[in-house]
Scaffold this motif. Sequence first.
Motif, PDB file in Angstrom:
ATOM      1  N   ASP A   1       0.832  -1.198   0.000  1.00 50.68           N
ATOM      2  CA  ASP A   1       0.000   0.000   0.000  1.00 50.68           C
ATOM      3  C   ASP A   1       0.870   1.253   0.000  1.00 50.68           C
ATOM      4  O   ASP A   1       1.965   1.261   0.591  1.00 50.68           O
ATOM      5  CB  ASP A   1      -0.899   0.027   1.246  1.00 50.68           C
ATOM      6  N   SER A   2       0.376   2.311  -0.652  1.00 50.60           N
ATOM      7  CA  SER A   2       1.001   3.640  -0.608  1.00 50.60           C
ATOM      8  C   SER A   2       2.476   3.612  -1.029  1.00 50.60           C
ATOM      9  O   SER A   2       3.327   4.228  -0.388  1.00 50.60           O
ATOM     10  CB  SER A   2       0.865   4.237   0.806  1.00 50.60           C
ATOM     11  N   THR A   3       2.764   2.911  -2.117  1.00 51.34           N
ATOM     12  CA  THR A   3       4.142   2.799  -2.601  1.00 51.34           C
ATOM     13  C   THR A   3       4.533   3.968  -3.514  1.00 51.34           C
ATOM     14  O   THR A   3       5.666   4.442  -3.465  1.00 51.34           O
ATOM     15  CB  THR A   3       4.325   1.479  -3.375  1.00 51.34           C
ATOM     16  N   PHE A   4       3.594   4.451  -4.330  1.00 55.34           N
ATOM     17  CA  PHE A   4       3.920   5.410  -5.393  1.00 55.34           C
ATOM     18  C   PHE A   4       3.254   6.763  -5.167  1.00 55.34           C
ATOM     19  O   PHE A   4       2.191   6.857  -4.553  1.00 55.34           O
ATOM     20  CB  PHE A   4       3.487   4.853  -6.755  1.00 55.34           C
ATOM     21  N   ASP A   5       3.887   7.786  -5.712  1.00 55.83           N
ATOM     22  CA  ASP A   5       3.280   9.117  -5.683  1.00 55.83           C
ATOM     23  C   ASP A   5       2.165   9.235  -6.714  1.00 55.83           C
ATOM     24  O   ASP A   5       1.241  10.046  -6.558  1.00 55.83           O
ATOM     25  CB  ASP A   5       4.334  10.190  -5.972  1.00 55.83           C
ATOM     26  N   ALA A   6       2.256   8.475  -7.785  1.00 60.77           N
ATOM     27  CA  ALA A   6       1.250   8.520  -8.841  1.00 60.77           C
ATOM     28  C   ALA A   6       1.243   7.195  -9.594  1.00 60.77           C
ATOM     29  O   ALA A   6       2.224   6.448  -9.568  1.00 60.77           O
ATOM     30  CB  ALA A   6       1.521   9.670  -9.816  1.00 60.77           C
ATOM     31  N   ALA A   7       0.125   6.935 -10.261  1.00 57.41           N
ATOM     32  CA  ALA A   7       0.012   5.768 -11.145  1.00 57.41           C
ATOM     33  C   ALA A   7      -0.696   6.218 -12.413  1.00 57.41           C
ATOM     34  O   ALA A   7      -1.551   7.108 -12.383  1.00 57.41           O
ATOM     35  CB  ALA A   7      -0.761   4.640 -10.479  1.00 57.41           C
ATOM     36  N   SER A   8      -0.333   5.608 -13.514  1.00 63.03           N
ATOM     37  CA  SER A   8      -0.921   5.978 -14.803  1.00 63.03           C
ATOM     38  C   SER A   8      -1.386   4.732 -15.536  1.00 63.03           C
ATOM     39  O   SER A   8      -0.891   3.629 -15.305  1.00 63.03           O
ATOM     40  CB  SER A   8       0.090   6.746 -15.660  1.00 63.03           C
ATOM     41  N   ILE A   9      -2.360   4.948 -16.420  1.00 60.35           N
ATOM     42  CA  ILE A   9      -2.801   3.883 -17.316  1.00 60.35           C
ATOM     43  C   ILE A   9      -3.148   4.536 -18.649  1.00 60.35           C
ATOM     44  O   ILE A   9      -3.950   5.470 -18.706  1.00 60.35           O
ATOM     45  CB  ILE A   9      -3.989   3.089 -16.731  1.00 60.35           C
ATOM     46  N   SER A  10      -2.501   4.095 -19.704  1.00 58.07           N
ATOM     47  CA  SER A  10      -2.641   4.752 -21.010  1.00 58.07           C
ATOM     48  C   SER A  10      -3.050   3.753 -22.086  1.00 58.07           C
ATOM     49  O   SER A  10      -2.375   2.727 -22.278  1.00 58.07           O
ATOM     50  CB  SER A  10      -1.318   5.425 -21.400  1.00 58.07           C
ATOM     51  N   MET A  11      -4.132   4.057 -22.765  1.00 58.60           N
ATOM     52  CA  MET A  11      -4.610   3.251 -23.895  1.00 58.60           C
ATOM     53  C   MET A  11      -4.790   1.786 -23.502  1.00 58.60           C
ATOM     54  O   MET A  11      -4.546   0.875 -24.300  1.00 58.60           O
ATOM     55  CB  MET A  11      -3.641   3.362 -25.070  1.00 58.60           C
ATOM     56  N   ALA A  12      -5.205   1.565 -22.260  1.00 59.68           N
ATOM     57  CA  ALA A  12      -5.312   0.187 -21.780  1.00 59.68           C
ATOM     58  C   ALA A  12      -6.622  -0.107 -21.068  1.00 59.68           C
ATOM     59  O   ALA A  12      -6.909  -1.270 -20.788  1.00 59.68           O
ATOM     60  CB  ALA A  12      -4.147  -0.131 -20.831  1.00 59.68           C
TER      61      ALA A  12
END
Length: 235
Positions: free
Chosen positions: A73-84
């Motif tokens: 939990d709470s590992t990243f400052d942000a996450a993204s998902i593109s064209m998926a």
Amino acid sequence: MEQLQQFFQDKTVSTVLDVGTGSGNFISVLKEALNNTKFTGIDPDNASLEEAAKIHPDVHFSIMSGEQLDFPDSTFDAASISMAMHHLPDVQQTFNEMKRVVKPGGWIIVNELFSDNLNPAQEVHKSMHHFRSTVDRLNGVCHNDTFTRAEILEQVKKAGLEICTAFNQEKDRVEPSTEDISERKDQLIKILSQIKDRPEYHELKKQIPEIEKALQQYGFQMATRLVVIATVKKD
């Protein structure tokens, strides 16, 4: 992407997880918008990750599905998902996992093409994309038709994310040469050959000359993409 740069120019984003990274194309976009950021990319397809690693040797890539992220939990400052998004068996489960691994107050970035309010050249792209998605589904691959713009926003809100900004992104229309049109037609024929023994083959085959004619008449333009930046609410 100028809007991304403007949004994050006064924000610290040290770590980003790119879900469904494919060959890492969106990481290239994010690198232009973010400074001093460590990227991690995950995708269930190993061949795509091998290609991504050649482009981004400084990024850590892992075989993983968005529905089950192997991070605390709470590992990243942000996450993204593109064209998926349209490839996901369970959109909400993936968003829940992305929320879990992003720190409270962090961000989730969605970049997804949509299917409505397109011009004729973009409709050509949509028809080619839906042709491929139909063949994939017949082969047991999760590849859904594209969402409308409103449906993308609805999925983000349904996940309990607070939308900070949303904007459209377009690429220029291309006037394809005779050679380009022939290559795209050959690609469709190759895709169709995957289901040559199925009853749906002949109906789908009828679409190829229709798509070829539309390419000649209208040209080609990528369908408009919606970029959403949302925040993970603090407890």
